[in-house]
Design a protein around this motif. Structure first.
Motif, mmCIF file in Angstrom:
data_model
loop_
_atom_site.group_PDB
_atom_site.id
_atom_site.type_symbol
_atom_site.label_atom_id
_atom_site.label_comp_id
_atom_site.label_asym_id
_atom_site.label_seq_id
_atom_site.Cartn_x
_atom_site.Cartn_y
_atom_site.Cartn_z
ATOM 1 N N VAL A 191 -4.348 23.549 -0.729
ATOM 2 C CA VAL A 191 -5.937 23.560 -0.842
ATOM 3 C C VAL A 191 -6.369 22.121 -0.748
ATOM 4 N N SER A 192 -7.464 22.276 0.100
ATOM 5 C CA SER A 192 -7.736 20.634 0.222
ATOM 6 C C SER A 192 -8.669 20.056 -1.009
ATOM 7 N N HIS A 193 -8.199 18.920 -1.761
ATOM 8 C CA HIS A 193 -8.377 18.459 -2.875
ATOM 9 C C HIS A 193 -9.954 17.674 -2.393
ATOM 10 N N LEU A 207 -6.840 11.890 -4.965
ATOM 11 C CA LEU A 207 -7.538 13.043 -5.604
ATOM 12 C C LEU A 207 -6.499 14.081 -5.969
ATOM 13 N N LEU A 263 -13.177 11.790 1.177
ATOM 14 C CA LEU A 263 -14.215 11.940 0.019
ATOM 15 C C LEU A 263 -14.596 10.693 -0.180
ATOM 16 N N TYR A 306 -17.879 19.219 7.023
ATOM 17 C CA TYR A 306 -17.772 19.606 8.313
ATOM 18 C C TYR A 306 -16.679 20.966 8.199
ATOM 19 N N ARG A 307 -17.118 21.881 8.938
ATOM 20 C CA ARG A 307 -16.478 23.261 8.800
ATOM 21 C C ARG A 307 -15.015 23.398 9.126
ATOM 22 N N ASP A 308 -14.722 22.572 10.221
ATOM 23 C CA ASP A 308 -13.454 22.081 10.463
ATOM 24 C C ASP A 308 -13.144 20.646 10.976
ATOM 25 N N ARG A 309 -11.811 20.138 10.572
ATOM 26 C CA ARG A 309 -11.646 18.732 10.816
ATOM 27 C C ARG A 309 -12.054 18.163 12.208
ATOM 28 N N ALA A 338 -0.559 16.502 -5.686
ATOM 29 C CA ALA A 338 -1.309 15.299 -5.001
ATOM 30 C C ALA A 338 -1.229 15.209 -3.543
ATOM 31 N N TYR A 374 0.902 -1.271 -0.086
ATOM 32 C CA TYR A 374 0.103 0.082 -0.159
ATOM 33 C C TYR A 374 0.881 1.213 -0.046
ATOM 34 N N GLY A 388 -2.001 21.307 3.314
ATOM 35 C CA GLY A 388 -1.762 21.323 1.960
ATOM 36 C C GLY A 388 -1.857 22.653 1.434
ATOM 37 N N ASN A 417 -15.219 9.430 8.051
ATOM 38 C CA ASN A 417 -13.886 9.209 8.238
ATOM 39 C C ASN A 417 -13.317 10.606 7.615
HETATM 40 C C1 B12 Z 1 -1.845 16.798 5.505
HETATM 41 C C2 B12 Z 1 -2.562 15.443 4.873
HETATM 42 C C3 B12 Z 1 -2.946 14.422 5.796
HETATM 43 C C4 B12 Z 1 -2.517 14.622 7.389
HETATM 44 C C5 B12 Z 1 -3.712 15.565 7.915
HETATM 45 C C6 B12 Z 1 -4.997 14.814 7.754
HETATM 46 C C7 B12 Z 1 -6.227 15.772 7.410
HETATM 47 N N1 B12 Z 1 -7.412 14.897 8.265
HETATM 48 O O1 B12 Z 1 -6.268 17.059 7.407
HETATM 49 C C8 B12 Z 1 -2.193 13.378 7.766
HETATM 50 C C9 B12 Z 1 -1.046 12.722 7.698
HETATM 51 C C10 B12 Z 1 -2.872 12.771 9.071
HETATM 52 C C11 B12 Z 1 -3.344 12.264 6.791
HETATM 53 C C12 B12 Z 1 -3.885 11.322 6.763
HETATM 54 C C13 B12 Z 1 -4.666 10.677 5.845
HETATM 55 N N2 B12 Z 1 -4.750 11.020 4.522
HETATM 56 CO CO1 B12 Z 1 -4.033 12.641 3.877
HETATM 57 N N3 B12 Z 1 -3.721 14.405 3.262
HETATM 58 C C14 B12 Z 1 -3.027 15.340 3.673
HETATM 59 C C15 B12 Z 1 -3.131 16.611 2.568
HETATM 60 C C16 B12 Z 1 -1.583 16.255 1.945
HETATM 61 C C17 B12 Z 1 -3.492 17.827 3.029
HETATM 62 C C18 B12 Z 1 -4.673 17.972 3.690
HETATM 63 C C19 B12 Z 1 -5.265 19.320 4.164
HETATM 64 O O2 B12 Z 1 -4.727 20.291 3.944
HETATM 65 N N4 B12 Z 1 -6.080 19.382 5.085
HETATM 66 C C20 B12 Z 1 -6.791 20.675 5.524
HETATM 67 C C21 B12 Z 1 -8.194 20.488 5.948
HETATM 68 C C22 B12 Z 1 -8.347 21.668 6.966
HETATM 69 O O3 B12 Z 1 -9.258 20.285 5.040
HETATM 70 P P1 B12 Z 1 -10.061 18.905 4.690
HETATM 71 O O4 B12 Z 1 -10.154 18.315 6.099
HETATM 72 O O5 B12 Z 1 -9.845 18.425 3.482
HETATM 73 O O6 B12 Z 1 -11.364 19.998 4.529
HETATM 74 C C23 B12 Z 1 -11.964 21.025 5.341
HETATM 75 C C24 B12 Z 1 -12.259 22.221 4.510
HETATM 76 O O7 B12 Z 1 -11.953 22.190 3.354
HETATM 77 C C25 B12 Z 1 -14.030 22.036 4.863
HETATM 78 N N5 B12 Z 1 -14.573 21.904 3.377
HETATM 79 C C26 B12 Z 1 -14.807 20.405 3.240
HETATM 80 N N6 B12 Z 1 -15.379 20.476 2.132
HETATM 81 C C27 B12 Z 1 -16.153 21.687 1.983
HETATM 82 C C28 B12 Z 1 -16.787 22.310 1.063
HETATM 83 C C29 B12 Z 1 -17.130 23.754 1.171
HETATM 84 C C30 B12 Z 1 -18.101 24.555 0.152
HETATM 85 C C31 B12 Z 1 -16.531 24.512 2.172
HETATM 86 C C32 B12 Z 1 -16.631 26.007 2.386
HETATM 87 C C33 B12 Z 1 -15.686 23.924 3.110
HETATM 88 C C34 B12 Z 1 -15.366 22.490 2.929
HETATM 89 O O8 B12 Z 1 -14.103 21.314 5.901
HETATM 90 C C35 B12 Z 1 -13.095 20.298 6.256
HETATM 91 C C36 B12 Z 1 -12.672 20.695 7.666
HETATM 92 O O9 B12 Z 1 -12.305 22.090 7.990
HETATM 93 C C37 B12 Z 1 -4.142 15.814 1.574
HETATM 94 C C38 B12 Z 1 -3.723 16.530 0.119
HETATM 95 C C39 B12 Z 1 -4.882 17.847 -0.229
HETATM 96 N N7 B12 Z 1 -4.089 18.964 -0.513
HETATM 97 O O10 B12 Z 1 -5.773 17.767 -0.050
HETATM 98 C C40 B12 Z 1 -4.174 14.512 1.752
HETATM 99 C C41 B12 Z 1 -5.424 13.709 1.718
HETATM 100 C C42 B12 Z 1 -6.513 14.534 2.344
HETATM 101 N N8 B12 Z 1 -5.149 12.361 2.565
HETATM 102 C C43 B12 Z 1 -5.661 11.423 1.769
HETATM 103 C C44 B12 Z 1 -5.583 10.161 2.473
HETATM 104 C C45 B12 Z 1 -6.161 9.194 1.655
HETATM 105 C C46 B12 Z 1 -5.175 10.017 3.781
HETATM 106 C C47 B12 Z 1 -5.535 8.714 4.645
HETATM 107 C C48 B12 Z 1 -6.232 7.665 4.434
HETATM 108 C C49 B12 Z 1 -3.786 8.112 4.802
HETATM 109 C C50 B12 Z 1 -3.680 7.110 3.638
HETATM 110 N N9 B12 Z 1 -3.433 7.280 2.536
HETATM 111 O O11 B12 Z 1 -3.823 5.965 4.202
HETATM 112 C C51 B12 Z 1 -5.437 9.357 6.150
HETATM 113 C C52 B12 Z 1 -6.983 9.700 6.548
HETATM 114 C C53 B12 Z 1 -7.038 10.648 7.558
HETATM 115 C C54 B12 Z 1 -8.377 11.162 7.859
HETATM 116 N N10 B12 Z 1 -9.296 10.119 8.278
HETATM 117 O O12 B12 Z 1 -8.792 12.333 7.617
HETATM 118 C C55 B12 Z 1 -6.349 11.697 0.529
HETATM 119 C C56 B12 Z 1 -7.939 11.427 0.879
HETATM 120 C C57 B12 Z 1 -8.654 10.880 -0.526
HETATM 121 C C58 B12 Z 1 -9.915 10.991 -0.314
HETATM 122 N N11 B12 Z 1 -10.648 9.692 -0.665
HETATM 123 O O13 B12 Z 1 -10.690 11.672 0.425
HETATM 124 C C59 B12 Z 1 -5.726 13.116 0.179
HETATM 125 C C60 B12 Z 1 -6.813 14.078 -0.401
HETATM 126 C C61 B12 Z 1 -4.512 13.075 -0.652
HETATM 127 C C62 B12 Z 1 -4.857 12.842 -2.199
HETATM 128 N N12 B12 Z 1 -4.117 13.209 -3.009
HETATM 129 O O14 B12 Z 1 -5.972 11.959 -2.577
HETATM 130 N N13 B12 Z 1 -3.443 13.247 5.665
#
Ligand code: B12
Length: 234
Positions: free
Chosen positions: A114-116, A145, A134, A188-191, A101, A67, A112, A131
């Motif tokens: 921006v949140s993908h 993504l 996405l 979710y508004r924040d994680r 990515a 993996y 990162g 979880n």
């Molecule tokens: C740093 C990171 C991590 C960190 C922190 C994870 C986290 N939860 O934030 C660690 C190392 C812990 C991690 C773990 C994992 N990660 Co990771 N990670 C990242 C990375 C590089 C950045 C994430 C980030 O900036 N988060 C910031 C937070 C605040 O953003 P968010 O939670 O996504 O969304 C927030 C807002 O955007 C808002 N929001 C969401 N939707 C919307 C819509 C609107 C309209 C609005 C206004 C707001 C809003 O709500 C959320 C809460 O604030 C991304 C790549 C990327 N650039 O996205 C991959 C990514 C998120 N990871 C991914 C994966 C798969 C994982 C793991 C499963 C590890 C693995 N591969 O086995 C675990 C899962 C953890 C979990 N259950 O959340 C994938 C997710 C794919 C998917 N199907 O969703 C990504 C997207 C990478 C990729 N290229 O695919 N990860």
């Protein structure tokens, strides 16, 4: 509409399994690095590659070396496709920026550029599950993504409704006890609303990354147990 469909078709030919177009307006104000990242753009191309189903079936209580390798290959493929999309859009006369990515810009708070997931959700690829990942109707969370920001006049897709319902399998299975099991209709508004985030980050970046032949912060258990991920391609 024809230009949008042409762009989607060519992205499929380059290896993407799902593609959607996000209107960036609903996303203005989300955390980005730099803060002005979205300003020059109006749309985002969001795409997903499906990961091999069998790689998740091998995971029991920890990530596997296979993996870990697949994770890195998928990131390379996504970055390649995103680069080619940006090249195409630019050659067609538009501005376009591929977002890496899996680049982490802040290792203390784990952000990162921006949140993908947020982009993919607005682009109609799936919903944000308990979880926090996405979840797509086609492949569950067994996808990775990437995002390309652009000002090309692409026709935006519509978001999907959350289908997690009362399910709590990811919460029950999480080895870090990190998933709170809170339901949301849209996102979710924040994680912290969905997760005890530090527990997840500590487990993945500490214990799991230190396992032999892993070296990257991965887990995969909340992906494996999700029923939306399990029902497909078995
Ligand atoms: C740093 C990171 C991590 C960190 C922190 C994870 C986290 N939860 O934030 C660690 C190392 C812990 C991690 C773990 C994992 N990660 Co990771 N990670 C990242 C990375 C590089 C950045 C994430 C980030 O900036 N988060 C910031 C937070 C605040 O953003 P968010 O939670 O996504 O969304 C927030 C807002 O955007 C808002 N929001 C969401 N939707 C919307 C819509 C609107 C309209 C609005 C206004 C707001 C809003 O709500 C959320 C809460 O604030 C991304 C790549 C990327 N650039 O996205 C991959 C990514 C998120 N990871 C991914 C994966 C798969 C994982 C793991 C499963 C590890 C693995 N591969 O086995 C675990 C899962 C953890 C979990 N259950 O959340 C994938 C997710 C794919 C998917 N199907 O969703 C990504 C997207 C990478 C990729 N290229 O695919 N990860």
């Amino acid at each position: 509409m024809n230009y949008t469909q042409d762009v989607k078709d060519v992205i499929g030919e380059w290896g993407a399994d799902l593609v959607g177009i996000a209107d960036l307006d609903p996303l203005r104000g989300i955390d980005t690095s730099p803060e002005t990242l979205l300003d020059p753009f109006t749309r985002a191309v969001s795409l997903a590659v499906r990961l091999p189903h069998a790689a998740f079936e091998m995971i029991s209580d920890r990530p596997t070396p296979i993996y870990a390798a697949i994770y890195q290959t998928a990131n390379r493929l996504l970055d390649d496709i995103a680069f080619r999309i940006a090249q195409k859009l630019q050659n067609d006369g538009w501005s376009a920026l591929p977002i890496p990515a899996s680049q982490v810009l802040d290792r203390e708070n784990w952000y990162g550029a921006v949140s993908h997931k947020a982009v993919a959700r607005v682009a109609g690829l799936g919903w944000q599950g308990k979880n926090l990942l996405l979840i797509t109707p086609q492949y569950g969370s067994r996808v990775r993504l990437v995002t390309v920001l652009t000002d090309a006049p692409l026709v935006a897709d519509a978001p999907l409704e959350n289908r997690c319902g009362a399910c709590s399998r990811c919460q029950d299975a999480c080895p870090a006890g990190a998933i709170k099991g809170v339901a949301t209709r849209d996102y979710y508004r924040d994680r912290d609303e969905a997760m005890y985030f530090d527990r997840c980050a500590l487990k993945l970046a500490g214990e799991f990354a230190a396992l032999p032949n892993i070296g990257v912060p991965i887990c995969g258990i909340c992906i494996r147990v999700c029923p939306h991920s399990r029902q497909v391609g078995m």
